[in-house]
Motif scaffolding. Structure first.
Motif, short mmCIF file in Angstrom:
data_model
loop_
_atom_site.label_atom_id
_atom_site.label_comp_id
_atom_site.label_asym_id
_atom_site.label_seq_id
_atom_site.Cartn_x
_atom_site.Cartn_y
_atom_site.Cartn_z
N PRO A 1 -3.76 -2.83 14.61
CA PRO A 1 -3.51 -1.78 15.62
C PRO A 1 -2.60 -0.67 15.11
O PRO A 1 -2.81 0.50 15.43
N VAL A 2 -1.61 -1.03 14.29
CA VAL A 2 -0.71 0.01 13.77
C VAL A 2 -1.48 0.95 12.85
O VAL A 2 -1.35 2.17 12.94
N GLU A 3 -2.30 0.39 11.97
CA GLU A 3 -3.01 1.23 11.01
C GLU A 3 -4.15 2.03 11.63
O GLU A 3 -4.36 3.18 11.29
N ARG A 4 -4.87 1.43 12.55
CA ARG A 4 -6.11 2.07 13.01
C ARG A 4 -5.98 2.82 14.31
O ARG A 4 -6.75 3.73 14.57
N LEU A 5 -5.04 2.45 15.15
CA LEU A 5 -4.95 3.09 16.46
C LEU A 5 -3.88 4.16 16.54
O LEU A 5 -3.81 4.89 17.52
N SER A 6 -3.02 4.23 15.56
CA SER A 6 -1.99 5.26 15.56
C SER A 6 -2.58 6.56 15.05
O SER A 6 -3.36 6.57 14.10
N ARG A 7 -2.20 7.64 15.68
CA ARG A 7 -2.72 8.96 15.30
C ARG A 7 -1.71 9.66 14.41
O ARG A 7 -0.55 9.82 14.77
N LEU A 8 -2.17 10.09 13.25
CA LEU A 8 -1.32 10.83 12.33
C LEU A 8 -1.77 12.28 12.30
O LEU A 8 -2.96 12.58 12.33
N ARG B 1 -1.13 14.12 9.75
CA ARG B 1 -1.47 14.32 8.35
C ARG B 1 -1.70 12.95 7.72
O ARG B 1 -0.84 12.08 7.82
N THR B 2 -2.84 12.75 7.12
CA THR B 2 -3.15 11.45 6.54
C THR B 2 -2.81 11.44 5.06
O THR B 2 -3.60 11.86 4.23
N ASP B 3 -1.62 10.98 4.75
CA ASP B 3 -1.21 10.74 3.38
C ASP B 3 -0.29 9.53 3.38
O ASP B 3 0.06 8.98 4.42
N ASP B 4 0.08 9.08 2.20
CA ASP B 4 0.86 7.85 2.08
C ASP B 4 2.23 7.95 2.75
O ASP B 4 2.70 6.99 3.36
N LEU B 5 2.87 9.10 2.65
CA LEU B 5 4.20 9.26 3.24
C LEU B 5 4.15 9.12 4.76
O LEU B 5 4.95 8.39 5.36
N HIS B 6 3.20 9.79 5.39
CA HIS B 6 3.12 9.73 6.85
C HIS B 6 2.67 8.35 7.34
O HIS B 6 3.12 7.90 8.39
N ARG B 7 1.79 7.70 6.58
CA ARG B 7 1.43 6.32 6.96
C ARG B 7 2.65 5.41 6.91
O ARG B 7 2.87 4.60 7.80
N ARG B 8 3.44 5.54 5.86
CA ARG B 8 4.64 4.70 5.72
C ARG B 8 5.65 5.01 6.82
O ARG B 8 6.26 4.11 7.38
N MET B 9 5.82 6.27 7.14
CA MET B 9 6.74 6.64 8.21
C MET B 9 6.28 6.09 9.56
O MET B 9 7.09 5.65 10.37
N MET B 10 4.98 6.07 9.78
CA MET B 10 4.45 5.52 11.02
C MET B 10 4.69 4.02 11.11
O MET B 10 5.08 3.49 12.15
N ILE B 11 4.49 3.30 10.00
CA ILE B 11 4.73 1.86 9.97
C ILE B 11 6.21 1.58 10.19
O ILE B 11 6.59 0.69 10.98
N GLU B 12 7.08 2.32 9.51
CA GLU B 12 8.52 2.13 9.68
C GLU B 12 8.96 2.44 11.10
O GLU B 12 9.84 1.77 11.65
N SER B 13 8.36 3.45 11.72
CA SER B 13 8.73 3.77 13.09
C SER B 13 8.36 2.64 14.04
O SER B 13 9.09 2.35 14.99
N CYS B 14 7.25 1.97 13.78
CA CYS B 14 6.87 0.81 14.61
C CYS B 14 7.88 -0.33 14.44
O CYS B 14 8.25 -0.99 15.41
N VAL B 15 8.33 -0.55 13.21
CA VAL B 15 9.33 -1.60 12.97
C VAL B 15 10.65 -1.24 13.66
O VAL B 15 11.28 -2.09 14.30
N PHE B 16 11.04 0.03 13.58
CA PHE B 16 12.28 0.47 14.23
C PHE B 16 12.17 0.33 15.74
O PHE B 16 13.11 -0.11 16.41
#
Length: 146
Positions: free
Chosen positions: A100-107, A109-124
């Motif tokens: 759900p974090v990878e596929r349902l979150s809307r970015l 900009r799709t690059d590695d930095l924004h994906r990592r920031m999105m994952i970290e924001s979910c953990v936070f």
């Protein structure tokens, strides 16, 4: 003079010789096709969750005994929406759901930095829910430059 044929079958065909490095036969070429990446999406997700969890554990003593776990999908439920994480305070666990974090979150900009920031924001946000705090209070110096 009469010509005589010995056989009607053609001579056995020779394999095309393949020259590799230094003119030697039957050697592979030096340059191969591109190799697959050494890390996968799952590895990058695990790394992002792990580094964010270690940062939070070092900053908040209340989280030192909390287990951050990763699961593929949450159990089916009748609630609205699909949860990105589950907080279990009784057993000191936070479970982050990868798909759900990878596929349902809307970015935006799709690059590695924004994906990592999105994952970290979910953990936070999951850790903030565990501590009953605002996610921005957990690591204000971490987001100072954004």
């Amino acid at each position: 003079m009469a010509w005589r044929r010995t056989r009607s079958t053609p001579a056995p065909s020779r394999r095309l010789s393949r020259h590799g490095r230094h003119g030697r036969e039957d050697r592979s070429p030096v340059v191969r096709p591109p190799l697959p990446p050494l890390d996968t999406r799952i590895d990058r997700f695990d790394l992002a969750v792990g580094t964010a969890a270690e940062f939070l554990r070092s900053a908040w003593p209340e989280l030192r005994d909390v287990s951050f776990e990763i699961a593929d999908m949450p159990a089916a439920s009748d609630d609205d929406g699909i949860p990105r994480w589950t907080v279990l305070r009784d057993s000191h666990r936070i479970i982050v759901y990868r798909l759900p974090v990878e596929r349902l979150s809307r970015l935006h900009r799709t690059d590695d930095l924004h994906r990592r920031m999105m994952i970290e924001s979910c953990v936070f946000r999951a850790a903030a829910e565990y501590l009953d705090r605002d996610p921005w209070d957990l690591g204000p110096e971490r987001f100072r430059f954004f």
